[in-house]
Design a protein around this motif. Structure first.
Motif, short mmCIF file in Angstrom:
data_model
loop_
_atom_site.label_atom_id
_atom_site.label_comp_id
_atom_site.label_asym_id
_atom_site.label_seq_id
_atom_site.Cartn_x
_atom_site.Cartn_y
_atom_site.Cartn_z
N HIS A 93 0.84 -1.20 0.00
CA HIS A 93 0.00 0.00 0.00
C HIS A 93 0.88 1.25 0.00
O HIS A 93 1.64 1.47 0.93
CB HIS A 93 -0.93 0.00 1.21
N LEU A 94 0.77 2.04 -1.05
CA LEU A 94 1.55 3.26 -1.21
C LEU A 94 0.59 4.43 -1.23
O LEU A 94 -0.36 4.45 -2.00
CB LEU A 94 2.34 3.21 -2.53
N GLN A 95 0.84 5.39 -0.37
CA GLN A 95 -0.01 6.58 -0.31
C GLN A 95 0.83 7.79 -0.70
O GLN A 95 1.95 7.96 -0.21
CB GLN A 95 -0.54 6.74 1.12
N LEU A 96 0.28 8.60 -1.60
CA LEU A 96 0.94 9.84 -2.01
C LEU A 96 0.06 11.00 -1.59
O LEU A 96 -1.07 11.13 -2.07
CB LEU A 96 1.16 9.87 -3.53
N ASP A 97 0.56 11.84 -0.69
CA ASP A 97 -0.15 13.04 -0.26
C ASP A 97 0.52 14.23 -0.96
O ASP A 97 1.62 14.65 -0.57
CB ASP A 97 -0.06 13.23 1.26
N TYR A 98 -0.14 14.74 -1.98
CA TYR A 98 0.43 15.83 -2.76
C TYR A 98 0.41 17.13 -1.97
O TYR A 98 -0.59 17.46 -1.34
CB TYR A 98 -0.30 15.99 -4.09
N GLN A 99 1.50 17.87 -2.03
CA GLN A 99 1.61 19.13 -1.33
C GLN A 99 1.23 20.31 -2.22
O GLN A 99 0.80 21.34 -1.73
CB GLN A 99 3.06 19.33 -0.84
N THR A 100 1.39 20.17 -3.52
CA THR A 100 1.13 21.27 -4.44
C THR A 100 -0.36 21.41 -4.77
O THR A 100 -0.80 22.48 -5.15
CB THR A 100 1.94 21.09 -5.74
N VAL A 101 -1.11 20.35 -4.66
CA VAL A 101 -2.57 20.37 -4.83
C VAL A 101 -3.15 19.51 -3.72
O VAL A 101 -2.46 18.67 -3.17
CB VAL A 101 -3.01 19.80 -6.21
N GLU A 102 -4.39 19.72 -3.40
CA GLU A 102 -5.00 18.93 -2.32
C GLU A 102 -5.52 17.61 -2.89
O GLU A 102 -6.70 17.47 -3.18
CB GLU A 102 -6.12 19.72 -1.65
N GLU A 103 -4.60 16.67 -3.05
CA GLU A 103 -4.94 15.35 -3.56
C GLU A 103 -4.19 14.31 -2.75
O GLU A 103 -3.07 14.53 -2.32
CB GLU A 103 -4.52 15.19 -5.03
N GLN A 104 -4.85 13.19 -2.60
CA GLN A 104 -4.22 12.04 -1.97
C GLN A 104 -4.55 10.84 -2.84
O GLN A 104 -5.69 10.64 -3.23
CB GLN A 104 -4.75 11.82 -0.56
N TRP A 105 -3.53 10.06 -3.16
CA TRP A 105 -3.71 8.86 -3.97
C TRP A 105 -3.27 7.64 -3.19
O TRP A 105 -2.22 7.65 -2.56
CB TRP A 105 -2.89 8.97 -5.26
N ASP A 106 -4.08 6.61 -3.26
CA ASP A 106 -3.74 5.32 -2.67
C ASP A 106 -3.48 4.34 -3.81
O ASP A 106 -4.36 4.12 -4.65
CB ASP A 106 -4.88 4.80 -1.79
N PHE A 107 -2.29 3.79 -3.84
CA PHE A 107 -1.92 2.80 -4.84
C PHE A 107 -1.65 1.47 -4.15
O PHE A 107 -1.20 1.43 -3.01
CB PHE A 107 -0.66 3.24 -5.60
N TYR A 108 -1.92 0.40 -4.88
CA TYR A 108 -1.71 -0.95 -4.36
C TYR A 108 -0.79 -1.70 -5.31
O TYR A 108 -0.95 -1.64 -6.53
CB TYR A 108 -3.06 -1.67 -4.21
N LYS A 109 0.15 -2.41 -4.74
CA LYS A 109 1.15 -3.13 -5.53
C LYS A 109 0.49 -4.29 -6.26
O LYS A 109 -0.32 -5.02 -5.69
CB LYS A 109 2.24 -3.65 -4.59
#
Length: 157
Positions: A93-109
């Protein structure tokens, strides 16, 4: 002694960078709320995105502390810098919390492998196969779907 500490901190940072990059190497997928399938393909210090019938060009990235940083084109062909805090909650489980825009993405291997990172045609074909495997369903409510259908734009030329 200070020189030794500087060298040691450089070695530790380098090993963290390599370790973090190695942890995110591979194929990661996500499903959007409206049922679209997205892949993040990572190999060493480059990444690519796949969705539908599109595979992005290779994008170089770096990791500074816990932040993924890369530059890419936006919709109007200008280069923007994206920064996202990386969290690996579990091994897959990889989570990317973007700082430049208010987005969060959850990726799964996925178990998918990247056979030729440079071959866009092959990556596109493999992505389409995995997309069918990870069926992404539309999770919007009926009201949300109706609201989306009201957003018709009439262009007069």
């Amino acid at each position: 002694m200070i020189r030794f500490a500087i060298i040691l901190s450089g070695i530790l940072f380098s090993s963290f960078f390599v370790s973090c990059t190695n942890k995110i190497n591979g194929v990661w997928y996500s499903c959007t709320k409206d049922g679209y399938y997205i892949e993040l393909l990572v190999e060493n210090n480059e990444l690519r995105f796949f969705t539908g019938n599109y595979i992005s060009e290779k994008i170089a990235f770096k990791i500074v502390d816990d932040t993924l940083i890369y530059k890419g084109l936006n919709a109007v062909d200008s280069i923007i810098e994206s920064k996202a805090v990386i969290r690996i909650n579990r091994k897959k489980h990889l989570q990317l919390d973007y700082q430049t825009v208010e987005e969060q993405w959850d990726f799964y291997k996925t178990d998918g492998k990247i056979n030729d990172f440079d071959n866009g045609t092959q990556l596109l074909k493999a992505g389409k196969t995995r997309e069918k495997m990870h069926f992404c369903k539309d999770g919007r409510t009926i009201e949300d779907k109706q609201q989306d259908s009201l957003n018709f734009i009439y262009f007069q030329f």
